[in-house]
Design a protein around this motif. Structure first.
Motif: not given
Length: 247
Positions: A120-123, A142-146, A158-173
């Motif tokens: 999970r990647e998270e904001v 890790e995100g919402t996963r134990p 987290p406010l939002v999260e995405y799994d590895r099918s969407q990306g692997v390294s979040v960059t905040g803006g």
């Protein structure tokens, strides 16, 4: 120029954190990674005596102070931490590698993008009226996963999260507060370093809307903001900077 502080990071070379930002209170907020290694092997993010895996909050403009002082409104001072379990610099904890933190220039809310381990990647989100002390869960979650055994009481999802099918390294803006594109007002932009996707999050009346806005070819290493509230994105792969628009 003089050095403010050293944070020991002796065992691994990754997870150094990614941003310094002044809040509207005039204090300096520092995003610090957990010290590296898979799964936070030294448990730094949940260790109250470590400055790793945290958001720190310090006053670097106090008169007559050579380095910094601790703001009197930090959450873990003597009245709330009488046995001194926590380092006084800590503002929030439970982070893996906060790759870019930013304040909404209009509301003063804080957004924290945190790079995940393998799922999970998270904001994360902290409202402007927060008194600090939030625990964002790593490495218990890790995100919402134990992720590991630990006390899950009081952890902030987290406010939002995405799994590895969407990306692997979040960059905040940043939250867009420019005047050129009114439709973008209030949207928080963030992306993924590896695949160039850019999402937008809008918070409104207790709801959270998260939408993929662009699937770009860029290596999104960072976002930027100018004095007018316009937003920019940097492409690490080619060394280019692009201005975000509503077109």
């Amino acid at each position: 120029m003089h050095k403010l502080h050293d944070i020991p990071h002796p065992n691994f070379t990754n997870h150094n954190g990614g941003k310094l930002a002044f809040g509207s209170d005039g204090f300096l907020y520092i995003g610090v990674g957990d010290g590296g290694g898979a799964g936070d092997p030294n448990n730094n993010a949940q260790n109250p005596r470590s400055l790793l895996g945290k958001i720190l909050r310090i006053d670097v403009e106090a008169p007559g102070v050579a380095t910094y002082r601790i703001p009197s409104t930090n959450p873990f001072l003597a009245p709330t931490d009488p046995t001194d379990r926590y380092r006084d610099e800590i503002w929030a904890l439970g982070l893996r590698n906060p790759w870019r933190i930013s304040f909404d220039r209009q509301t003063n809310d804080l957004y924290i993008a945190d790079v995940g381990q393998s799922q999970r990647e998270e904001v994360n989100f902290q409202p402007a009226n927060s008194r600090g002390g939030e625990n964002y869960g790593w490495n218990i979650f890790e995100g919402t996963r134990p992720y590991s055994n630990g006390n899950a009481t009081g952890l902030v999802a987290p406010l939002v999260e995405y799994d590895r099918s969407q990306g692997v390294s979040v960059t905040g803006g940043y939250v867009y507060r420019g005047s050129e594109f009114p439709a973008l007002q209030g949207i928080y932009f963030y992306g993924d370093f590896a695949n160039g996707k850019i999402w937008g999050v809008r918070r409104s009346a207790g709801t959270v809307q998260n939408q993929l806005l662009l699937d770009s070819p860029y290596g999104i290493s960072t976002f930027g903001e100018d004095e007018q509230g316009n937003l920019y994105v940097a492409d690490y792969f080619n060394g280019d900077i692009y201005k975000l628009s509503g077109n």
